[in-house]
Design a protein around this motif. Structure first.
Motif, PDB file in Angstrom:
ATOM      1  N   ALA A 139       0.957   7.899 -16.324  1.00 21.78           N
ATOM      2  CA  ALA A 139       1.980   8.915 -16.091  1.00 21.78           C
ATOM      3  C   ALA A 139       3.283   8.204 -15.764  1.00 21.78           C
ATOM      4  CB  ALA A 139       1.567   9.828 -14.933  1.00 21.78           C
ATOM      5  N   ALA A 140       4.325   8.528 -16.490  1.00 16.15           N
ATOM      6  CA  ALA A 140       5.597   7.831 -16.314  1.00 16.15           C
ATOM      7  C   ALA A 140       6.147   7.984 -14.904  1.00 16.15           C
ATOM      8  CB  ALA A 140       6.612   8.331 -17.342  1.00 16.15           C
ATOM      9  N   GLY A 141       5.834   9.115 -14.254  1.00 18.31           N
ATOM     10  CA  GLY A 141       6.360   9.362 -12.918  1.00 18.31           C
ATOM     11  C   GLY A 141       5.419   8.992 -11.793  1.00 18.31           C
ATOM     12  N   ASP A 142       4.370   8.253 -12.079  1.00 16.68           N
ATOM     13  CA  ASP A 142       3.368   7.888 -11.071  1.00 16.68           C
ATOM     14  C   ASP A 142       4.020   7.122  -9.921  1.00 16.68           C
ATOM     15  OD1 ASP A 142       1.167   6.988  -9.614  1.00 16.68           O
ATOM     16  OD2 ASP A 142      -0.012   6.533 -11.399  1.00 16.68           O
ATOM     17  N   GLU A 143       3.941   7.670  -8.700  1.00 14.95           N
ATOM     18  CA  GLU A 143       4.523   7.026  -7.533  1.00 14.95           C
ATOM     19  C   GLU A 143       3.468   6.352  -6.654  1.00 14.95           C
ATOM     20  OE1 GLU A 143       7.184   9.629  -5.425  1.00 14.95           O
ATOM     21  OE2 GLU A 143       8.183  10.303  -7.265  1.00 14.95           O
ATOM     22  N   ILE A 144       2.210   6.354  -7.100  1.00 15.39           N
ATOM     23  CA  ILE A 144       1.137   5.686  -6.376  1.00 15.39           C
ATOM     24  C   ILE A 144       0.843   4.327  -6.997  1.00 15.39           C
ATOM     25  CG2 ILE A 144      -1.279   5.815  -5.659  1.00 15.39           C
ATOM     26  CD1 ILE A 144       0.506   7.765  -4.183  1.00 15.39           C
ATOM     27  N   LEU A 145       0.651   4.292  -8.311  1.00 16.45           N
ATOM     28  CA  LEU A 145       0.409   3.053  -9.040  1.00 16.45           C
ATOM     29  C   LEU A 145       1.422   2.948 -10.177  1.00 16.45           C
ATOM     30  CD1 LEU A 145      -3.503   3.104  -9.203  1.00 16.45           C
ATOM     31  CD2 LEU A 145      -2.072   1.592  -7.800  1.00 16.45           C
ATOM     32  N   ASP A 146       2.293   1.987 -10.089  1.00 13.03           N
ATOM     33  CA  ASP A 146       3.391   1.828 -11.039  1.00 13.03           C
ATOM     34  C   ASP A 146       2.863   1.466 -12.427  1.00 13.03           C
ATOM     35  OD1 ASP A 146       5.707   1.287 -12.394  1.00 13.03           O
ATOM     36  OD2 ASP A 146       6.411  -0.292 -11.040  1.00 13.03           O
ATOM     37  N   PRO A 147       3.165   2.273 -13.454  1.00 16.20           N
ATOM     38  CA  PRO A 147       2.694   1.951 -14.808  1.00 16.20           C
ATOM     39  C   PRO A 147       3.164   0.583 -15.300  1.00 16.20           C
ATOM     40  CG  PRO A 147       3.579   4.184 -14.719  1.00 16.20           C
ATOM     41  CD  PRO A 147       3.915   3.544 -13.409  1.00 16.20           C
ATOM     42  N   VAL A 148       4.318   0.135 -14.828  1.00 18.77           N
ATOM     43  CA  VAL A 148       4.871  -1.142 -15.292  1.00 18.77           C
ATOM     44  C   VAL A 148       3.978  -2.310 -14.885  1.00 18.77           C
ATOM     45  CG1 VAL A 148       6.830  -2.731 -15.102  1.00 18.77           C
ATOM     46  CG2 VAL A 148       7.230  -0.262 -15.282  1.00 18.77           C
ATOM     47  N   THR A 149       3.398  -2.241 -13.696  1.00 15.10           N
ATOM     48  CA  THR A 149       2.575  -3.355 -13.207  1.00 15.10           C
ATOM     49  C   THR A 149       1.078  -3.089 -13.345  1.00 15.10           C
ATOM     50  OG1 THR A 149       2.603  -2.444 -10.950  1.00 15.10           O
ATOM     51  CG2 THR A 149       4.340  -4.002 -11.540  1.00 15.10           C
ATOM     52  N   GLN A 150       0.681  -1.857 -13.658  1.00 12.75           N
ATOM     53  CA  GLN A 150      -0.735  -1.519 -13.717  1.00 12.75           C
ATOM     54  C   GLN A 150      -1.201  -1.213 -15.141  1.00 12.75           C
ATOM     55  OE1 GLN A 150      -2.710  -1.875 -11.044  1.00 12.75           O
ATOM     56  NE2 GLN A 150      -0.928  -2.511  -9.849  1.00 12.75           N
ATOM     57  N   GLY A 151      -0.715  -0.129 -15.726  1.00 12.07           N
ATOM     58  CA  GLY A 151      -1.226   0.277 -17.033  1.00 12.07           C
ATOM     59  C   GLY A 151      -0.726  -0.562 -18.194  1.00 12.07           C
ATOM     60  N   ARG A 152       0.574  -0.752 -18.271  1.00 16.40           N
ATOM     61  CA  ARG A 152       1.158  -1.412 -19.449  1.00 16.40           C
ATOM     62  C   ARG A 152       0.654  -2.834 -19.677  1.00 16.40           C
ATOM     63  NH1 ARG A 152       7.470   0.558 -18.575  1.00 16.40           N
ATOM     64  NH2 ARG A 152       6.994   2.802 -18.467  1.00 16.40           N
ATOM     65  N   PRO A 153       0.421  -3.632 -18.626  1.00 18.38           N
ATOM     66  CA  PRO A 153      -0.065  -4.995 -18.874  1.00 18.38           C
ATOM     67  C   PRO A 153      -1.417  -5.064 -19.576  1.00 18.38           C
ATOM     68  CG  PRO A 153       0.823  -4.825 -16.648  1.00 18.38           C
ATOM     69  CD  PRO A 153       0.747  -3.433 -17.196  1.00 18.38           C
ATOM     70  N   MET A 154      -2.179  -3.980 -19.572  1.00 19.11           N
ATOM     71  CA  MET A 154      -3.507  -4.038 -20.189  1.00 19.11           C
ATOM     72  C   MET A 154      -3.443  -4.093 -21.712  1.00 19.11           C
ATOM     73  SD  MET A 154      -5.267  -4.342 -17.556  1.00 19.11           S
ATOM     74  CE  MET A 154      -6.873  -4.389 -18.346  1.00 19.11           C
ATOM     75  N   VAL A 191       0.846  -1.182   0.000  1.00 17.50           N
ATOM     76  CA  VAL A 191       0.000   0.000   0.000  1.00 17.50           C
ATOM     77  C   VAL A 191       0.890   1.244   0.000  1.00 17.50           C
ATOM     78  CG1 VAL A 191      -1.689   1.313   1.354  1.00 17.50           C
ATOM     79  CG2 VAL A 191      -1.877  -1.169   1.195  1.00 17.50           C
ATOM     80  N   PRO A 192       0.626   2.214  -0.874  1.00 18.89           N
ATOM     81  CA  PRO A 192       1.433   3.448  -0.871  1.00 18.89           C
ATOM     82  C   PRO A 192       1.433   4.098   0.510  1.00 18.89           C
ATOM     83  CG  PRO A 192       0.039   3.356  -2.823  1.00 18.89           C
ATOM     84  CD  PRO A 192      -0.375   2.211  -1.953  1.00 18.89           C
ATOM     85  N   GLU A 193       2.554   4.728   0.839  1.00 18.59           N
ATOM     86  CA  GLU A 193       2.743   5.284   2.177  1.00 18.59           C
ATOM     87  C   GLU A 193       1.609   6.210   2.601  1.00 18.59           C
ATOM     88  OE1 GLU A 193       5.974   8.055   4.635  1.00 18.59           O
ATOM     89  OE2 GLU A 193       6.451   7.327   2.616  1.00 18.59           O
ATOM     90  N   VAL A 194       1.129   7.029   1.693  1.00 17.44           N
ATOM     91  CA  VAL A 194       0.103   8.005   2.051  1.00 17.44           C
ATOM     92  C   VAL A 194      -1.208   7.343   2.463  1.00 17.44           C
ATOM     93  CG1 VAL A 194      -0.827   8.300  -0.297  1.00 17.44           C
ATOM     94  CG2 VAL A 194      -0.896  10.217   1.346  1.00 17.44           C
TER      95      VAL A 194
END
Length: 323
Positions: A262-277, A166-169
């Motif tokens: 967003a390439a700099g997304d620090e809440i949800l990593d694009p590598v594991t979230q967006g790109r696999p779709m 879970v993200p720190e925030v």
């Protein structure tokens, strides 16, 4: 013994002060950010929403993320999209001025069912669902459950798969015991949230700066209310428990759409979230030098993306029906 008694009295006094401060924060939030739209009564509660644009135009439904509210879209995106669409932005169950229903604690499919019922009552036909963050997971849930009633998806920094941590925030939302959760909601969360708002906003918006007016115009103060904290806790745990099963169904997706990350997304990593779709037939685009809150920090880019994807999805739908 006297020292212990005085210590207990001090603790009780501090907790009493925290409770009063929490009530003051709630009043401030609801005064500065009053209900912006209409509440539609449904079995189990009511959904608060705002609407803009022409009813004759193609429909877009904007679904916000964890601890969010419809102001994440009305902040900058909605008026742009309303120039050529019927646009509906809603507070998810338990968020903003919507009732919690039972869906907040039951996972993605239960919330998707409530939102689907809401759209049916409004007679919104074949919308493109615009989901940000957890709202992206809900858009996917609706596409899986209501493919015949969903024209497409435009997903912004979406949650699509389980996360490792879970993200720190959002760590405070991991409290699982209902009594402790309610105690924190009524005493500590609002005051600490207000004291730490600068740090929390940096975490959510990184690597971009948070707008100075996010707590009001962006609805941030509403998230400090006890009801919002309780619903966010339920959201976090219910979504974590259901996203894995949902991800296992993506190979059955038939609704078209695309992801804007967003390439700099620090809440949800694009590598594991967006790109696999991409492997499930969704298009994929990425913004450089942007963070998780692109509906607020990159509204023009997001609106352009939504408009392009919506046009493509509606065109594909018209072709498949022969109209």
């Amino acid at each position: 013994m006297v020292t212990l008694l005085w210590t207990l009295l001090v603790i009780l006094a501090l907790l009493g002060a925290a409770h009063l401060w929490t009530r003051a924060i709630t009043r401030e939030a609801e005064t500065l950010i009053p209900m912006a739209g209409t509440r539609l009564d449904l079995p189990g509660g009511a959904i608060h929403y705002v609407e803009a644009g022409s009813h004759d135009a193609p429909s877009l439904v904007l679904i916000h993320g964890l601890s969010g509210k419809l102001q994440h879209f009305t902040y900058a995106m909605m008026d742009d999209l309303a120039r050529d669409h019927r646009v509906i932005a809603l507070d998810r169950p338990g968020c903003g001025y919507s009732s919690p229903f039972d869906a907040s604690a039951k996972g993605l499919s239960a919330q998707a069912e409530v939102i689907g019922m809401f759209l049916d009552r409004l007679e919104v036909q074949n919308p493109v669902l615009v989901g940000h963050s957890l709202g992206g997971a809900l858009a996917l849930a609706m596409a899986l459950e209501r493919p015949d009633k969903t024209a497409g998806m435009a997903l912004l920094c979406p949650l699509t798969h389980p996360v490792d941590a879970v993200p720190e925030v959002f760590k405070p939302l991991e409290i699982s015991g209902p009594r402790l959760r309610n105690f924190v909601a009524q005493t500590l969360y609002g005051p600490f949230g207000k004291l730490l708002r600068g740090r929390n906003l940096r975490l959510v918006f990184a690597p971009e700066p948070a707008p100075d007016d996010f707590m009001t115009r962006g609805g941030g103060l509403l998230a400090l209310r006890p009801s919002a904290f309780l619903s966010s806790c339920a959201d976090l745990q219910a979504s974590a428990g259901s996203i894995e099963a949902q991800a296992g169904r993506y190979d059955t997706l038939t609704v078209p759409g695309a992801v804007l990350n967003a390439a700099g997304d620090e809440i949800l990593d694009p590598v594991t979230q967006g790109r696999p779709m991409r492997q499930f037939g969704l298009g994929y685009e990425e913004l450089d030098n942007r963070g998780h809150m692109i509906p607020i920090t990159a509204p023009t880019e997001c609106a352009d993306f939504v408009r392009r994807i919506a046009a493509k999805c509606h065109a594909e739908g018209a072709t498949s029906t022969g109209t």
